[in-house]
Scaffold this motif. Structure first.
Motif, short mmCIF file in Angstrom:
data_model
loop_
_atom_site.label_atom_id
_atom_site.label_comp_id
_atom_site.label_asym_id
_atom_site.label_seq_id
_atom_site.Cartn_x
_atom_site.Cartn_y
_atom_site.Cartn_z
N SER A 1 0.83 -1.21 0.00
CA SER A 1 0.00 0.00 0.00
C SER A 1 0.86 1.26 0.00
O SER A 1 0.51 2.27 -0.61
N GLU A 2 2.00 1.21 0.68
CA GLU A 2 2.93 2.35 0.66
C GLU A 2 3.53 2.54 -0.72
O GLU A 2 3.69 3.67 -1.19
N ILE A 3 3.90 1.45 -1.36
CA ILE A 3 4.44 1.52 -2.73
C ILE A 3 3.36 2.11 -3.66
O ILE A 3 3.66 2.97 -4.49
N THR B 1 1.18 6.48 -6.95
CA THR B 1 0.04 7.35 -7.23
C THR B 1 0.41 8.82 -7.07
O THR B 1 0.11 9.65 -7.94
N THR B 2 1.07 9.13 -5.99
CA THR B 2 1.48 10.52 -5.74
C THR B 2 2.43 11.01 -6.83
O THR B 2 2.28 12.12 -7.33
N LEU C 1 2.66 9.91 -9.89
CA LEU C 1 1.93 10.03 -11.14
C LEU C 1 1.03 11.28 -11.18
O LEU C 1 0.68 11.76 -12.25
N ILE C 2 0.70 11.83 -10.04
CA ILE C 2 -0.06 13.08 -9.98
C ILE C 2 0.89 14.28 -10.04
O ILE C 2 0.64 15.25 -10.76
N ILE C 3 1.98 14.21 -9.31
CA ILE C 3 2.88 15.35 -9.19
C ILE C 3 3.72 15.57 -10.46
O ILE C 3 3.92 16.71 -10.87
N TYR C 4 4.17 14.51 -11.08
CA TYR C 4 5.04 14.67 -12.24
C TYR C 4 4.36 15.41 -13.39
O TYR C 4 4.93 16.38 -13.92
N PRO C 5 3.15 15.04 -13.80
CA PRO C 5 2.49 15.82 -14.86
C PRO C 5 2.25 17.28 -14.46
O PRO C 5 2.35 18.18 -15.28
N PHE C 6 1.95 17.50 -13.18
CA PHE C 6 1.78 18.87 -12.69
C PHE C 6 3.08 19.65 -12.89
O PHE C 6 3.06 20.80 -13.35
N LEU C 7 4.20 19.07 -12.55
CA LEU C 7 5.49 19.72 -12.68
C LEU C 7 5.81 20.02 -14.14
O LEU C 7 6.28 21.11 -14.48
N SER D 1 8.98 15.69 -0.46
CA SER D 1 8.23 15.37 0.75
C SER D 1 6.86 14.81 0.41
O SER D 1 6.38 13.87 1.04
N ALA D 2 6.23 15.38 -0.61
CA ALA D 2 4.90 14.91 -1.00
C ALA D 2 4.93 13.47 -1.48
O ALA D 2 4.01 12.70 -1.21
N ILE D 3 5.98 13.11 -2.17
CA ILE D 3 6.08 11.74 -2.70
C ILE D 3 6.38 10.75 -1.59
O ILE D 3 5.80 9.66 -1.54
N LEU D 4 7.25 11.08 -0.67
CA LEU D 4 7.73 10.11 0.30
C LEU D 4 7.02 10.11 1.65
O LEU D 4 6.97 9.07 2.31
N LEU D 5 6.47 11.24 2.06
CA LEU D 5 5.86 11.31 3.39
C LEU D 5 4.37 11.00 3.33
O LEU D 5 3.67 11.43 2.44
N LYS D 6 3.90 10.29 4.33
CA LYS D 6 2.51 9.83 4.36
C LYS D 6 1.52 10.94 4.68
O LYS D 6 0.40 10.94 4.19
N ASP D 7 1.89 11.87 5.52
CA ASP D 7 0.95 12.85 6.05
C ASP D 7 0.82 14.12 5.21
O ASP D 7 0.24 15.10 5.67
#
Length: 108
Positions: A7-9, A14-15, A17-23, A55-61
């Motif tokens: 689930s962490e992977i 997922t994160t 795949l959302i952030i990269y297109p935004f960037l 931080s967004a990619i690696l941190l849970k919170d």
């Protein structure tokens, strides 16, 4: 620890795949200057955006929408600073500094 859970992977994938297109979109809209030209403020924005995105990619919170808003605001402020600098030479002189030699040694 090498592995926590699938689930962490999945969250990281997922994160990302959302952030990269935004960037990519943000860089396309604001131009290469947002990450490529390295004056003092560009460097600060690049480091800050990288830290936030990492931080967004690696941190849970971390909430993805908050990350997108934070990076968007940083990039917008950088764009605004660049625009003002281009149109007002007095402001440009205040913002941009010329390189200075901090330390030098002379070998005799």
């Amino acid at each position: 620890m090498f592995f926590e859970s699938w689930s962490e992977i999945a969250r990281i994938v997922t994160t990302t795949l959302i952030i990269y297109p935004f960037l990519i979109l943000a860089t396309h809209l604001l131009g290469k200057r947002s990450f490529a030209k390295m004056n003092n403020f560009d460097w600060i924005i690049t480091v800050a955006a990288g830290s936030i995105l990492g931080s967004a990619i690696l941190l849970k919170d971390v909430v993805i929408v908050e990350v997108l808003v934070a990076v968007s605001l940083l990039l917008f402020l950088q764009y605004l600073l660049t625009w003002i600098s281009a149109h007002f030479s007095t402001f440009d002189k205040v913002v941009k500094t010329s390189p200075q030699l901090v330390f030098s040694t002379v070998n005799i």
